[in-house]
Each structure stands twice: as structure tokens, then as C-alpha cells.
Scaffold this motif. Sequence first.
Motif, PDB file in Angstrom:
ATOM      1  N   ILE A 191      67.745  34.034  29.103  1.00 17.51           N
ATOM      2  CA  ILE A 191      66.445  34.421  29.666  1.00 17.51           C
ATOM      3  C   ILE A 191      66.645  35.250  30.931  1.00 17.51           C
ATOM      4  N   GLN A 192      67.572  34.814  31.775  1.00 22.89           N
ATOM      5  CA  GLN A 192      67.812  35.500  33.045  1.00 22.89           C
ATOM      6  C   GLN A 192      68.374  36.906  32.843  1.00 22.89           C
ATOM      7  N   VAL A 193      69.265  37.060  31.876  1.00 24.23           N
ATOM      8  CA  VAL A 193      69.835  38.379  31.585  1.00 24.23           C
ATOM      9  C   VAL A 193      68.740  39.336  31.112  1.00 24.23           C
ATOM     10  N   LEU A 194      67.860  38.852  30.248  1.00 24.11           N
ATOM     11  CA  LEU A 194      66.794  39.694  29.710  1.00 24.11           C
ATOM     12  C   LEU A 194      65.748  40.041  30.765  1.00 24.11           C
ATOM     13  N   VAL A 195      65.278  39.042  31.490  1.00 21.25           N
ATOM     14  CA  VAL A 195      64.199  39.255  32.469  1.00 21.25           C
ATOM     15  C   VAL A 195      64.658  40.126  33.633  1.00 21.25           C
ATOM     16  N   MET A 196      65.771  39.742  34.256  1.00 20.42           N
ATOM     17  CA  MET A 196      66.235  40.517  35.403  1.00 20.42           C
ATOM     18  C   MET A 196      66.763  41.888  34.981  1.00 20.42           C
ATOM     19  N   GLY A 197      67.369  41.955  33.800  1.00 20.18           N
ATOM     20  CA  GLY A 197      67.853  43.229  33.286  1.00 20.18           C
ATOM     21  C   GLY A 197      66.716  44.213  33.075  1.00 20.18           C
ATOM     22  N   ALA A 198      65.609  43.732  32.505  1.00 18.01           N
ATOM     23  CA  ALA A 198      64.441  44.586  32.270  1.00 18.01           C
ATOM     24  C   ALA A 198      63.856  45.072  33.598  1.00 18.01           C
ATOM     25  N   TRP A 199      63.789  44.160  34.572  1.00 13.62           N
ATOM     26  CA  TRP A 199      63.239  44.512  35.886  1.00 13.62           C
ATOM     27  C   TRP A 199      64.109  45.577  36.552  1.00 13.62           C
ATOM     28  N   MET A 200      65.423  45.403  36.498  1.00 11.04           N
ATOM     29  CA  MET A 200      66.335  46.363  37.128  1.00 11.04           C
ATOM     30  C   MET A 200      66.325  47.707  36.409  1.00 11.04           C
ATOM     31  N   LEU A 201      66.177  47.678  35.102  1.00 11.55           N
ATOM     32  CA  LEU A 201      66.146  48.916  34.327  1.00 11.55           C
ATOM     33  C   LEU A 201      64.974  49.798  34.747  1.00 11.55           C
ATOM     34  N   ILE A 202      63.893  49.148  35.196  1.00 13.42           N
ATOM     35  CA  ILE A 202      62.696  49.884  35.619  1.00 13.42           C
ATOM     36  C   ILE A 202      62.770  50.286  37.093  1.00 13.42           C
ATOM     37  N   PHE A 203      63.180  49.366  37.946  1.00 13.79           N
ATOM     38  CA  PHE A 203      63.077  49.583  39.390  1.00 13.79           C
ATOM     39  C   PHE A 203      64.401  49.928  40.092  1.00 13.79           C
ATOM     40  N   THR A 204      65.524  49.416  39.611  1.00 14.93           N
ATOM     41  CA  THR A 204      66.815  49.708  40.266  1.00 14.93           C
ATOM     42  C   THR A 204      67.855  50.067  39.196  1.00 14.93           C
ATOM     43  N   ARG A 205      67.567  51.150  38.486  1.00 17.53           N
ATOM     44  CA  ARG A 205      68.386  51.520  37.330  1.00 17.53           C
ATOM     45  C   ARG A 205      69.842  51.815  37.706  1.00 17.53           C
TER      46      ARG A 205
END
Length: 298
Positions: A200-214
Motif C-alpha cells: 500500500i505504501q509503495v503504491l500510495v507514496m509512489g503515485a504522490w511522488m510521480l505527480i509532485f516530486t517526479r
Amino acid sequence: WIIATIIAALTQTLRSAVQRQMKPVLGDDGASYIRFLYALPFAWLMVFSYQYISDIALPATTLWFWIWVNLASLTQIIFTVLLIRMFSQRSFAAGTAFSKTEVLQAAILETIILGVMVSLLTGLGIIFGVIAVIILAFAKTALTRAEILKSCFSRTSAIGLASGTFLGLATVCYKAAAVSLIGSDLFMRAIYTGGIATSIQVLVMGAWMLIFTRQQFIACFVHWRGSIGAGFFGAVATVGWFTAFMMQTVASVRAVGQVELLITLAISTLWFKEKTNLIEAIAILLLTLSIVMVLLGS
């Protein structure tokens, strides 16, 4: 549970050391993310290896499991990001001291959420331990009393207190999630909860970073050699903590986990020949007493 706790505390220290080392390269979010990203393969390797060796089926999930594990996963992400951000703040000692109040906060949250109360002796031990950690955090600083009081009300202290709250909430929710699983044995439920949470953490934080801190997200994969240690140590620490949580109260486990500070201080004194001042010596004795009280009270 004591052995599991000590293993968890030591590997958690090593994981934090790797994250702190990678922070200048990956940034705050990147250094936080590698703890989850590279823990994922190790977490599931443990699950399927144990299933193969023991021939024990995976536990059945419930609605409450998914509620608790999602809440725990999200609060742990917030805690990790706050902790990494605190590394670059001024008054780092104050932030560290307040983050360590998570043991006391976990005891309160465990009573509210799970209805589990520690004994009077354990409770006193936890309070003594928190006081000892706060003293140790300031022992090596060259701050005056006025500066120490000022730093206690600083932005760093607020971040530290918040990180302690989110970690305390995460640990209690993880126990609630593991307990709500059906079937299997204690260890399988612990590592299975860890595997699901890490996913869950890999998916959630990964998605957030892909958008805001790519850029930081990409850097996590580019610098995988230096980052993989955080994942390995993080996965081992998670298994240790979760196993101990299943066998004892969260507050007691986290309190005994403070033994990592004693080990760190022993290494710095015996190996690196660093001198211990009177204030540190008093704090060490108080922390040792608190751990003994928690063990006796548990």
C-alpha cells in the motif's frame, strides 16, 4: 518478544542511517520512499518463504483488517516524511526528543483504540524512559537553559511531536490489523500484515511522488545500490516490531525498543572512546531503570 524487539530496534537504527545518508542525493521524499520501495521484495520473500517452509496457509482478511492496515500505512508514510524533514531542521535535538514521546502516545492510543492498558509499573517505566530520552537529546548540545526552552517551542519540536503522534498511531493500528486477521499462526499474521502494508505504501507514496516530486521518484531507481539497504533493514525491522506487537502491548514493545539508545551509547563510549558526561550518565541509568520496570511490569 524481547528478542524480536531488540532485532527490530537495531535494524531500524541501521535503516534510518541509510536514509539519512541518501537524503542529500534523493531529497526528503526520495529518502522516505526508499524505505518502502526496497522493502517490498524482502517483505513478500519472507511471507512466501515462511509459507513454503511451514506449510501454513495465508490468513483470511476482514473488512476491519483493510481499514486498520490502510490507516496504519498512511500514518506511517506521514511519520517517515516528517522524520526525514526533521534531519535538516535546526534544533534537531529538540525534534528528536519530542519524536521519542511516541512511546507514551502509543500507550494512550492503545488504551483508546484497543482497550489495552499497561500496568502501573510499566506506565511509570514508560514515563521515566521518555524523560531519559529527552535528557539524552539535549545532553550533548551547547545550549543554555533559555535556548533549550526556546527550542522546545520551535518548528522542529512541533515536527518531532507530530512524527511521534503518527508513529504511535501507526503502531497501534498495525497491531489492530494483524489481530483482525483470521487463521494462520502469529508469525504469519505479522509478516503478512507487513507485506500488505508495504505494498500500500509503495503504491500510495509512489503515485504522490510521480505527480509532485517526479525527479526524486526517478532518483530512487537510479540510486538503487545505495538505497536497497534501507529496504532490507526496514523489512527486517517491520517483521520484528509486528511479531513483538502480536505477543505484547505496543507500548511495552516500543519502550523496550529504546534499548537501541543504550547500545548506541555503549558503542560510542567503548569503541569510539567518546566521554560520557554526568547528565548523560544519569539519563542512561534512568533509561535502563525504565526498561527494567517495563519488563517487570509486562
